[in-house]
Design a protein around this motif. Structure first.
Motif, PDB file in Angstrom:
ATOM      1  N   TRP A  92      36.571  30.535  40.270  1.00 56.44           N
ATOM      2  CA  TRP A  92      36.392  31.962  40.037  1.00 56.44           C
ATOM      3  C   TRP A  92      36.241  32.647  41.391  1.00 56.44           C
ATOM      4  CZ3 TRP A  92      36.923  34.302  35.415  1.00 56.44           C
ATOM      5  CH2 TRP A  92      36.883  33.493  34.273  1.00 56.44           C
ATOM      6  N   PRO A 124      36.816  42.404  38.596  1.00 57.85           N
ATOM      7  CA  PRO A 124      36.041  41.230  38.189  1.00 57.85           C
ATOM      8  C   PRO A 124      36.610  39.998  38.882  1.00 57.85           C
ATOM      9  CG  PRO A 124      37.688  41.708  36.535  1.00 57.85           C
ATOM     10  CD  PRO A 124      37.803  42.798  37.572  1.00 57.85           C
ATOM     11  N   ILE A 126      38.381  36.411  38.981  1.00 57.53           N
ATOM     12  CA  ILE A 126      39.364  35.779  38.110  1.00 57.53           C
ATOM     13  C   ILE A 126      39.400  34.285  38.410  1.00 57.53           C
ATOM     14  CG2 ILE A 126      40.757  37.870  38.008  1.00 57.53           C
ATOM     15  CD1 ILE A 126      42.779  36.489  39.860  1.00 57.53           C
ATOM     16  N   ALA A 163      41.714  47.121  37.780  1.00 61.69           N
ATOM     17  CA  ALA A 163      41.492  46.224  36.648  1.00 61.69           C
ATOM     18  C   ALA A 163      41.885  46.947  35.370  1.00 61.69           C
ATOM     19  CB  ALA A 163      40.029  45.791  36.586  1.00 61.69           C
ATOM     20  N   HIS A 164      42.511  46.221  34.470  1.00 63.46           N
ATOM     21  CA  HIS A 164      42.901  46.784  33.179  1.00 63.46           C
ATOM     22  C   HIS A 164      42.664  45.736  32.108  1.00 63.46           C
ATOM     23  CE1 HIS A 164      44.973  49.223  30.240  1.00 63.46           C
ATOM     24  NE2 HIS A 164      45.779  48.208  29.954  1.00 63.46           N
ATOM     25  N   GLU A 165      41.762  46.057  31.184  1.00 63.97           N
ATOM     26  CA  GLU A 165      41.384  45.123  30.130  1.00 63.97           C
ATOM     27  C   GLU A 165      40.960  43.796  30.765  1.00 63.97           C
ATOM     28  OE1 GLU A 165      44.678  45.073  27.419  1.00 63.97           O
ATOM     29  OE2 GLU A 165      44.171  47.052  26.597  1.00 63.97           O
ATOM     30  N   ASP A 166      41.633  42.697  30.446  1.00 61.35           N
ATOM     31  CA  ASP A 166      41.250  41.399  30.999  1.00 61.35           C
ATOM     32  C   ASP A 166      42.172  40.967  32.133  1.00 61.35           C
ATOM     33  OD1 ASP A 166      39.047  41.012  29.397  1.00 61.35           O
ATOM     34  OD2 ASP A 166      40.192  40.062  27.790  1.00 61.35           O
ATOM     35  N   CYS A 167      42.738  41.932  32.838  1.00 65.63           N
ATOM     36  CA  CYS A 167      43.677  41.610  33.909  1.00 65.63           C
ATOM     37  C   CYS A 167      43.289  42.310  35.214  1.00 65.63           C
ATOM     38  CB  CYS A 167      45.101  42.032  33.527  1.00 65.63           C
ATOM     39  SG  CYS A 167      45.816  41.079  32.169  1.00 65.63           S
ATOM     40  N   THR A 234      50.314  41.309  38.151  1.00 72.25           N
ATOM     41  CA  THR A 234      49.287  41.381  37.111  1.00 72.25           C
ATOM     42  C   THR A 234      48.832  39.965  36.791  1.00 72.25           C
ATOM     43  OG1 THR A 234      50.330  43.364  36.178  1.00 72.25           O
ATOM     44  CG2 THR A 234      48.734  42.198  34.801  1.00 72.25           C
ATOM     45  N   PRO A 236      45.915  37.534  34.718  1.00 71.22           N
ATOM     46  CA  PRO A 236      44.836  37.501  33.724  1.00 71.22           C
ATOM     47  C   PRO A 236      43.534  37.044  34.371  1.00 71.22           C
ATOM     48  CG  PRO A 236      46.242  35.583  33.469  1.00 71.22           C
ATOM     49  CD  PRO A 236      46.905  36.463  34.495  1.00 71.22           C
ATOM     50  N   ARG A 237      42.436  37.567  33.853  1.00 72.12           N
ATOM     51  CA  ARG A 237      41.140  37.168  34.409  1.00 72.12           C
ATOM     52  C   ARG A 237      40.934  35.665  34.235  1.00 72.12           C
ATOM     53  NH1 ARG A 237      35.524  37.294  32.784  1.00 72.12           N
ATOM     54  NH2 ARG A 237      34.249  37.648  34.651  1.00 72.12           N
ATOM     55  N   ARG A 238      41.414  35.167  33.133  1.00 73.48           N
ATOM     56  CA  ARG A 238      41.357  33.725  32.892  1.00 73.48           C
ATOM     57  C   ARG A 238      42.633  33.329  32.169  1.00 73.48           C
ATOM     58  NH1 ARG A 238      36.230  30.340  30.478  1.00 73.48           N
ATOM     59  NH2 ARG A 238      37.119  28.254  30.749  1.00 73.48           N
TER      60      ARG A 238
END
Length: 243
Positions: A92, A124, A126, A163-167, A234, A236-238
């Motif tokens: 992370w 956040p 990632i 950041a946008h949603e979980d990305c 883009t 994803p956070r995970r």
């Protein structure tokens, strides 16, 4: 990037040893100059004046050498941070650290002819491979630099994050010559290049595409000839677990 990590570790080791000896010698020279200056007090004024002139020269040279040593040390530290030595392959992390590390390494490429602007949003952490993302940022920034060099004039590179949603979204744009419309759907193909055989290998953007896909993300490009280009990554956070 694993090979790069081993290479950087080897280079850092080989450079740090003689660099340490050089720094020690520079410190000794500075101490000796100070003692020599103190010895001149009470001596024949004519002799003291000549020796003090030499001391001033030694002091200036010592300061310049120390500054150069510190610069080399900084370059080595930036390389180690870029290669993420002694760090887990996947972890992370906040991508801002990797972007900033890469920008520091490329200061020589930007020089005083390219203005670099960072517009960082709140991000956040990632789950990713920091080494691979650093390679991604390096390739995109070098691509922007080369596009500006080809166009001529004063350059500008903008790095935006959001950041946008979980990305997490990273956009790197430049005011270079842009990309011809007929090339837009080919630029991520391995081996494709418009730089000529002796200049480019056509692998930089292909590697970017591979790294982004490995992170379950996407990379897009928007460009017009003469109006620069913008690459948007883009991530994803995970990354989703494989089914």
């Amino acid at each position: 990037m694993a090979c790069l990590g081993r290479l950087v570790a080897g280079v850092a080791h080989e450079v740090n040893n003689p660099l340490g000896a050089l720094q020690s010698s520079v410190n000794t020279m500075g101490i000796a100059a100070g003692k020599l200056s103190g010895w001149c007090k009470g001596q024949n004024p004519a002799i003291a004046e000549r020796i003090n002139a030499l001391v001033d020269t030694l002091t200036a040279v010592s300061a310049q050498a120390e500054s150069s040593c510190n610069r080399v040390t900084g370059v080595i530290e930036n390389l180690k941070q870029f290669a993420q030595l002694d760090r887990a392959e996947v972890q992370w992390t906040n991508v801002h650290a990797g972007i900033e590390s890469t920008l520091r390494l490329l200061q020589h490429a930007f020089g005083d002819r390219i203005d670099v602007v960072t517009e960082f949003g709140e991000l956040p952490e990632i789950q990713c491979s920091p080494r691979d993302l650093n390679q991604l940022f390096m390739n995109l920034l070098l691509n922007a630099t080369e596009a500006i060099d080809g166009a001529g004039g004063r350059g500008r590179v903008v790095v935006r994050t959001s950041a946008h949603e979980d990305c997490v979204i990273v956009e790197i744009s430049d005011n270079g010559g842009g990309i011809a419309e007929e090339h837009l759907d080919k630029i991520f193909d391995p081996g494709f290049t418009t730089k000529g055989v002796r200049v480019g290998t056509g692998l930089g953007l292909a590697v970017c595409h591979q790294i982004v896909r490995a992170h379950q993300g996407k990379i897009e490009v928007a460009s017009q000839p003469g109006a620069g280009a913008a690459f948007t990554v883009t991530l994803p956070r995970r990354p989703p677990e494989p089914e």
